[in-house]
Write a protein that holds these residues in place. Structure first.
Motif, PDB file in Angstrom:
ATOM      1  N   ILE A  75       0.830  -1.204   0.000  1.00  0.00           N
ATOM      2  CA  ILE A  75       0.000   0.000   0.000  1.00  0.00           C
ATOM      3  C   ILE A  75       0.868   1.260   0.000  1.00  0.00           C
ATOM      4  O   ILE A  75       1.987   1.265   0.525  1.00  0.00           O
ATOM      5  N   ALA A  76       0.334   2.296  -0.583  1.00  0.00           N
ATOM      6  CA  ALA A  76       1.003   3.603  -0.538  1.00  0.00           C
ATOM      7  C   ALA A  76       0.767   4.229   0.833  1.00  0.00           C
ATOM      8  O   ALA A  76      -0.259   3.980   1.474  1.00  0.00           O
ATOM      9  N   GLY A  77       1.705   5.039   1.303  1.00  0.00           N
ATOM     10  CA  GLY A  77       1.563   5.711   2.588  1.00  0.00           C
ATOM     11  C   GLY A  77       0.407   6.702   2.572  1.00  0.00           C
ATOM     12  O   GLY A  77      -0.120   7.069   1.512  1.00  0.00           O
ATOM     13  N   LYS A  78       0.038   7.164   3.736  1.00  0.00           N
ATOM     14  CA  LYS A  78      -1.100   8.071   3.874  1.00  0.00           C
ATOM     15  C   LYS A  78      -0.904   9.320   3.004  1.00  0.00           C
ATOM     16  O   LYS A  78       0.138   9.965   3.040  1.00  0.00           O
ATOM     17  N   GLY A  79      -1.922   9.618   2.215  1.00  0.00           N
ATOM     18  CA  GLY A  79      -1.879  10.789   1.350  1.00  0.00           C
ATOM     19  C   GLY A  79      -1.093  10.574   0.068  1.00  0.00           C
ATOM     20  O   GLY A  79      -0.918  11.499  -0.724  1.00  0.00           O
ATOM     21  N   ASN A  80      -0.626   9.340  -0.145  1.00  0.00           N
ATOM     22  CA  ASN A  80       0.178   9.030  -1.327  1.00  0.00           C
ATOM     23  C   ASN A  80      -0.515   8.012  -2.223  1.00  0.00           C
ATOM     24  O   ASN A  80      -1.461   7.326  -1.811  1.00  0.00           O
ATOM     25  N   VAL A  81      -0.023   7.900  -3.429  1.00  0.00           N
ATOM     26  CA  VAL A  81      -0.463   6.857  -4.367  1.00  0.00           C
ATOM     27  C   VAL A  81       0.783   6.249  -5.013  1.00  0.00           C
ATOM     28  O   VAL A  81       1.869   6.840  -4.986  1.00  0.00           O
ATOM     29  N   PHE A  82       0.600   5.063  -5.595  1.00  0.00           N
ATOM     30  CA  PHE A  82       1.666   4.464  -6.400  1.00  0.00           C
ATOM     31  C   PHE A  82       1.526   4.937  -7.838  1.00  0.00           C
ATOM     32  O   PHE A  82       0.414   5.014  -8.374  1.00  0.00           O
ATOM     33  N   VAL A  83       2.642   5.235  -8.453  1.00  0.00           N
ATOM     34  CA  VAL A  83       2.681   5.510  -9.889  1.00  0.00           C
ATOM     35  C   VAL A  83       3.592   4.453 -10.513  1.00  0.00           C
ATOM     36  O   VAL A  83       4.761   4.340 -10.148  1.00  0.00           O
ATOM     37  N   LEU A 143       9.059   0.667 -13.225  1.00  0.00           N
ATOM     38  CA  LEU A 143       9.460   1.478 -12.083  1.00  0.00           C
ATOM     39  C   LEU A 143       8.200   1.859 -11.314  1.00  0.00           C
ATOM     40  O   LEU A 143       7.211   2.282 -11.915  1.00  0.00           O
ATOM     41  N   VAL A 144       8.244   1.678  -9.999  1.00  0.00           N
ATOM     42  CA  VAL A 144       7.092   2.038  -9.164  1.00  0.00           C
ATOM     43  C   VAL A 144       7.536   3.104  -8.175  1.00  0.00           C
ATOM     44  O   VAL A 144       8.495   2.908  -7.421  1.00  0.00           O
ATOM     45  N   TYR A 145       6.826   4.253  -8.200  1.00  0.00           N
ATOM     46  CA  TYR A 145       7.124   5.371  -7.300  1.00  0.00           C
ATOM     47  C   TYR A 145       5.965   5.559  -6.332  1.00  0.00           C
ATOM     48  O   TYR A 145       4.800   5.326  -6.684  1.00  0.00           O
ATOM     49  N   GLU A 146       6.289   5.972  -5.108  1.00  0.00           N
ATOM     50  CA  GLU A 146       5.255   6.418  -4.186  1.00  0.00           C
ATOM     51  C   GLU A 146       5.249   7.945  -4.245  1.00  0.00           C
ATOM     52  O   GLU A 146       6.284   8.586  -4.028  1.00  0.00           O
ATOM     53  N   VAL A 147       4.063   8.521  -4.552  1.00  0.00           N
ATOM     54  CA  VAL A 147       3.972   9.945  -4.895  1.00  0.00           C
ATOM     55  C   VAL A 147       2.886  10.613  -4.064  1.00  0.00           C
ATOM     56  O   VAL A 147       1.807  10.047  -3.853  1.00  0.00           O
ATOM     57  N   ASP A 148       3.165  11.813  -3.617  1.00  0.00           N
ATOM     58  CA  ASP A 148       2.140  12.611  -2.945  1.00  0.00           C
ATOM     59  C   ASP A 148       0.971  12.795  -3.913  1.00  0.00           C
ATOM     60  O   ASP A 148       1.140  13.234  -5.052  1.00  0.00           O
ATOM     61  N   GLU A 149      -0.229  12.427  -3.446  1.00  0.00           N
ATOM     62  CA  GLU A 149      -1.408  12.420  -4.320  1.00  0.00           C
ATOM     63  C   GLU A 149      -1.664  13.790  -4.959  1.00  0.00           C
ATOM     64  O   GLU A 149      -2.138  13.872  -6.099  1.00  0.00           O
ATOM     65  N   SER A 150      -1.301  14.855  -4.264  1.00  0.00           N
ATOM     66  CA  SER A 150      -1.607  16.210  -4.762  1.00  0.00           C
ATOM     67  C   SER A 150      -0.805  16.559  -6.013  1.00  0.00           C
ATOM     68  O   SER A 150      -1.183  17.454  -6.773  1.00  0.00           O
ATOM     69  N   VAL A 151       0.316  15.861  -6.244  1.00  0.00           N
ATOM     70  CA  VAL A 151       1.137  16.184  -7.418  1.00  0.00           C
ATOM     71  C   VAL A 151       1.256  14.988  -8.369  1.00  0.00           C
ATOM     72  O   VAL A 151       2.090  14.973  -9.267  1.00  0.00           O
ATOM     73  N   ALA A 152       0.406  13.993  -8.163  1.00  0.00           N
ATOM     74  CA  ALA A 152       0.533  12.743  -8.913  1.00  0.00           C
ATOM     75  C   ALA A 152       0.479  12.949 -10.424  1.00  0.00           C
ATOM     76  O   ALA A 152       1.306  12.410 -11.167  1.00  0.00           O
ATOM     77  N   GLU A 153      -0.513  13.733 -10.896  1.00  0.00           N
ATOM     78  CA  GLU A 153      -0.662  13.913 -12.347  1.00  0.00           C
ATOM     79  C   GLU A 153       0.567  14.599 -12.941  1.00  0.00           C
ATOM     80  O   GLU A 153       1.045  14.233 -14.025  1.00  0.00           O
ATOM     81  N   LYS A 154       1.079  15.584 -12.243  1.00  0.00           N
ATOM     82  CA  LYS A 154       2.264  16.295 -12.715  1.00  0.00           C
ATOM     83  C   LYS A 154       3.472  15.350 -12.763  1.00  0.00           C
ATOM     84  O   LYS A 154       4.264  15.347 -13.728  1.00  0.00           O
ATOM     85  N   VAL A 155       3.615  14.530 -11.723  1.00  0.00           N
ATOM     86  CA  VAL A 155       4.747  13.606 -11.640  1.00  0.00           C
ATOM     87  C   VAL A 155       4.673  12.549 -12.742  1.00  0.00           C
ATOM     88  O   VAL A 155       5.696  12.187 -13.329  1.00  0.00           O
ATOM     89  N   VAL A 156       3.472  12.069 -13.051  1.00  0.00           N
ATOM     90  CA  VAL A 156       3.307  11.096 -14.133  1.00  0.00           C
ATOM     91  C   VAL A 156       3.891  11.650 -15.428  1.00  0.00           C
ATOM     92  O   VAL A 156       4.618  10.968 -16.161  1.00  0.00           O
ATOM     93  N   THR A 211       1.451   3.698 -18.108  1.00  0.00           N
ATOM     94  CA  THR A 211       1.437   4.230 -16.740  1.00  0.00           C
ATOM     95  C   THR A 211       0.164   3.831 -16.008  1.00  0.00           C
ATOM     96  O   THR A 211      -0.911   3.757 -16.600  1.00  0.00           O
ATOM     97  N   GLY A 212       0.290   3.557 -14.709  1.00  0.00           N
ATOM     98  CA  GLY A 212      -0.866   3.256 -13.874  1.00  0.00           C
ATOM     99  C   GLY A 212      -0.753   3.956 -12.542  1.00  0.00           C
ATOM    100  O   GLY A 212       0.349   4.216 -12.058  1.00  0.00           O
ATOM    101  N   ILE A 213      -1.902   4.297 -11.946  1.00  0.00           N
ATOM    102  CA  ILE A 213      -1.933   4.951 -10.632  1.00  0.00           C
ATOM    103  C   ILE A 213      -2.885   4.175  -9.729  1.00  0.00           C
ATOM    104  O   ILE A 213      -3.974   3.759 -10.164  1.00  0.00           O
ATOM    105  N   GLY A 214      -2.488   3.966  -8.487  1.00  0.00           N
ATOM    106  CA  GLY A 214      -3.369   3.282  -7.543  1.00  0.00           C
ATOM    107  C   GLY A 214      -2.812   3.347  -6.144  1.00  0.00           C
ATOM    108  O   GLY A 214      -1.632   3.653  -5.942  1.00  0.00           O
ATOM    109  N   ARG A 215      -3.681   3.061  -5.161  1.00  0.00           N
ATOM    110  CA  ARG A 215      -3.235   3.104  -3.762  1.00  0.00           C
ATOM    111  C   ARG A 215      -2.598   1.774  -3.345  1.00  0.00           C
ATOM    112  O   ARG A 215      -1.868   1.714  -2.359  1.00  0.00           O
TER     113      ARG A 215
END
Length: 784
Positions: free
Chosen positions: A540-548, A732-745, A774-778
């Motif tokens: 699982i991604a940490g609180k407030g984060n998602v996997f990219v 490659l799997v990154y854990e990303v702050d959800e607020s900037v996920a789209e930009k980071v993708v 690319t995929g995004i998920g918790r």
């Protein structure tokens, strides 16, 4: 008066041990391509003998190539034995180096076998007070020398680890007669392995009965000559008595051949110093390093209390050491994540600074310095951060999954018992073999093992899938058990106090250039099936984060198109076509609309078979066809994509000429066995060489991508919001702050897509582009 403790002499049957090691172990080679499997087995066996038997003295007995007195007396002696493999001959010649390193003298005598050397030593020394003799061997011929508990035989039952010690009682328990009667048994039964004929028509059971009844063949024939009815009284049929009388000369001649001589012209005196005290451990360690027996070195050090104190890497030099490890690995990719001992031993230095100077000088000489400076070195801190940051685990999810799988296993086990009609230990290969092939009467593939059981490995069970309804249940049981123990329980055991797993990733962990992972291995997380989905859901991604997740699409085949320059493959990728369907259409000469699911499957298997050096036999197995059909598929493929065939042949030729292959970015992999005189070693090297530039280039692309992504994320001021947590295959799997996920993708995709254009190592403009999915998920299972 206190009884003096016996000292132990171990006499080693050199040829028997080396032969057993050669056939029991894989065809290891050293970095120069020399076969070392038998030598490794010999060294391992010596270590074990010293560990278990604690001998005060050791001596080895050798056969010589010249004929013995037995060959002169009987031309067909050992005539049924196959010619010794060249690979084994080469190791027999070098085996004396191993004995010498262990401080073991070697004895031989022209005209005599090793058994005769052993018999002579036993005869001379068995009357020594306070001396116990143990014969270490790989066959049973020397059992005739066993004498009470003064002379025993330590022999290999199977491989080089399953051993047994025979004293006189042990021989009697196994054969039903004393050790000295073994020659009488062979006189009657013969010995097929040595081509000793014995008495024609006398089998093992009858020979045993005769020895038990008469004691020796001399007594047997004296009785028969005095009273022909003596045989009948002993339970022998008239026919057996006739055979014995008819083949009397054969019996006595066979006994002569089978009897170990005690008069070989060898000289040996018991040393005045115990073996371990006289051993030169420096010489031993040098030989262990020379033969590259890295896994045996810790055992040797422990066994002989060798305290090696190489220069320790000061904490301030840890970064320099890590750089040196990776630089050394670039020079010899087979030595993954090398220890300081290996680096110092290979460079023949005593300090990290001296080793580093030699290694980096060689890097420049081989034009590998750019690969180190611009790709591998920038990765070091990124990989270290990946381990430090870790990946979060849903402990409750895995605990529930453990409970669920445990219940499933019990249910499957109950179902198997009902279907099979009996309950067994499903983890016991012997019990499973008995159930399937004795109780249920299924037809086994292959021969029985020494234990009497048939193999029940995965391939054997899959081949029997339709033979009985219990087989699919057993396969399901094994699959579930593996998922439970290898993944669920193992992952639970690695969760730290912060709720995360901090696996170690190694950028120098594979000869191909790829990453590896340990403690635990997060690169083998199952990807397909419902149970695999359950396991992935526990990451699982940490609180407030998602996997990219960013995954290169069909990167291996794109690399093949680039390296081979095949116009057909290049066109397919330029047109953004489905590679497998397009290859199927070309191979089967149909339109893309006419390609069936089976045609696409065949094309897919062949596509990846080409990449991984799959031979015709392996292809036929994977496709479920016969060899002729698989050969036809390959022929059609290479006729359709001729530049691929040319490229693969060119790669092999260049590897033969230079000894190595290179990736698009200059990474080298060396193949010393490419020039081996042994055909199977050359063939194996050729298969690896044809694949190495493809896998290596793919590894380079991933590594450059990681460096570019890290650069771009930092340039965007997002370093605290983005963390690399996994590198698996082409993903490659990154854990990303959800607020900037789209930009980071967007940042990650652009960096990964642009590896060819932005590569720090200059390469020509390429005809095929890279594409990223690319995929995004918790949770990991939500990534598409």
């Amino acid at each position: 008066m206190k009884k003096t403790e016996r000292k132990t002499l171990v006499i080693l049957d050199a040829h028997a041990i080396i032969h057993r090691a050669y056939h029991a172990l894989p065809s290891f080679t050293d970095s120069a391509g020399n076969p070392t499997g038998a030598l490794y087995g010999l060294a391992s066996m010596l270590i074990r003998i010293i560990e278990e038997l604690a001998p005060h003295y050791l001596v080895a007995a050798y056969d010589l190539a010249a004929p013995t007195f037995r060959h002169h007396a009987y031309e067909a002696y050992k005539g049924t034995r196959a010619k010794t493999d060249d690979e084994l001959v080469a190791q027999l010649d070098r085996s004396r180096d191993i004995f010498s390193a262990f401080g073991v003298p070697c004895l031989d005598a022209e005209g005599f076998e090793a058994d005769d050397i052993i018999g002579t030593l036993v005869e001379r020394l068995k009357k020594e007070k306070n001396l116990s003799i143990i014969i270490a061997t790989g066959d049973m011929d020397t059992l005739q020398l066993v004498d009470d508990d003064r002379v025993r035989v330590f022999t290999l039952k199977k491989g080089v680890t399953d051993t047994v010690i025979y004293d006189e009682k042990g021989v009697e328990a196994r054969y039903g007669f004393s050790p000295k009667q073994l020659t009488d048994f062979k006189a009657l039964r013969g010995d097929p392995s040595d081509n000793i004929i014995g008495v024609k028509g006398i089998g093992e059971k009858t020979a045993t009965s005769i020895v038990q009844a008469f004691g020796s063949i001399e007594a047997l024939y004296q009785s028969l000559e005095k009273n022909p009815a003596a045989g009948k009284k002993a339970g022998l049929s008239d026919r057996i008595v006739e055979l014995l009388i008819e083949h009397k000369d054969d019996a006595f001649f066979s006994k002569t051949l089978a009897t170990i001589r005690r008069d070989a012209p060898v000289t040996y005196e018991l040393p005045t110093t115990d073996h371990t005290k006289a051993l030169d451990t420096h010489v031993l360690m040098d030989v262990m390093n020379q033969y590259e027996f890295r896994s045996l070195i810790p055992r040797v050090k422990k066994l002989f209390s060798i305290e090696t104190t190489p220069v320790q890497v000061p904490e301030s030099d840890a970064e320099l050491f890590r750089e040196t490890q990776i630089a050394f690995w670039l020079l010899d990719s087979e030595k993954t994540t090398p220890s300081l001992d290996v680096i110092l031993g290979s460079t023949k230095t005593t300090t990290l600074a001296d080793a580093r100077e030699i290694i980096f000088k060689e890097l420049k000489k081989r034009n590998l310095i750019d690969l180190f400076e611009k790709v591998e070195k920038p990765l070091i801190p990124i990989v270290a951060d990946m381990t430090r940051y870790g990946i979060a685990i849903d402990r409750d999810h895995f605990l529930a999954l453990k409970k669920k799988m445990t219940i499933e296993l019990a249910a499957i086990e109950e179902n198997i018992a009902n279907v099979a009609g009996k309950r067994i230990n499903l983890n016991s290969p012997k019990q499973l073999s008995e159930l399937l092939f004795d109780t249920l009467g299924l037809k086994a593939k292959g021969k029985r093992k020494e234990s009497g059981a048939f193999t029940t490995n995965a391939d054997a069970l899959v081949a029997l899938s339709d033979a009985h309804p219990v087989i699919p249940l057993i396969l399901k049981y094994r699959e579930t058990q593996k998922l439970l123990t290898t993944y669920v329980e193992a992952l639970l055991g690695h969760i730290k106090d912060d709720g995360r797993i901090h696996a170690t990733f190694f950028q120098d962990g594979a000869a191909t250039g790829r990453f590896s992972s340990a403690n635990p291995n997060l690169q083998n997380i199952p990807a397909r099936g419902e149970q695999a989905k359950d396991i992935r859901a526990g990451f699982i991604a940490g609180k407030g984060n998602v996997f990219v997740s960013c995954d290169y699409s069909q990167i291996e085949l794109r690399v093949l198109a680039i390296l081979s320059g095949d116009s057909g493959l290049i066109t397919i990728f330029k047109n953004n076509e489905d590679i497998h369907s397009s290859v199927a259409a070309s191979m089967f000469h149909v339109s893309k609309e006419q390609v069936t699911a089976d045609m696409r499957r065949v094309a897919k298997v062949i596509n990846f078979g080409i990449i991984f050096g799959m031979g015709v036999s392996a292809l036929s197995k994977n496709l479920g066809t016969d060899r002729a059909k698989a050969q036809e598929f390959y022929a059609n493929y290479f006729a359709t994509f001729p530049q691929v065939a040319t490229y693969l042949e060119d790669i092999k030729k260049r590897a033969h000429d230079t000894g190595y292959t290179e990736t698009l970015f200059g990474r080298r992999r060396y193949f010393p066995t490419m020039r081996s005189k042994l055909p199977h070693l050359r063939a194996f090297a050729e298969r690896m060489a044809s694949n190495a530039p493809i896998q290596g280039t793919e590894a380079d692309i991933l590594k450059i991508a990681i460096v570019l992504v890290d650069h771009d994320i930092r340039a965007a001021g997002l370093a605290e919001n983005v963390h690399l947590v996994l590198q698996v295959h082409d993903e490659l799997v990154y854990e990303v702050d959800e607020s900037v996920a789209e930009k980071v993708v967007g940042i990650i995709e652009r960096a990964m897509d642009g590896v060819f254009e932005r590569s720090p190592i200059k390469i020509p403009k390429l005809p095929v582009e890279l594409t990223v999915a690319t995929g995004i998920g918790r949770r990991l299972d939500e990534l598409k």
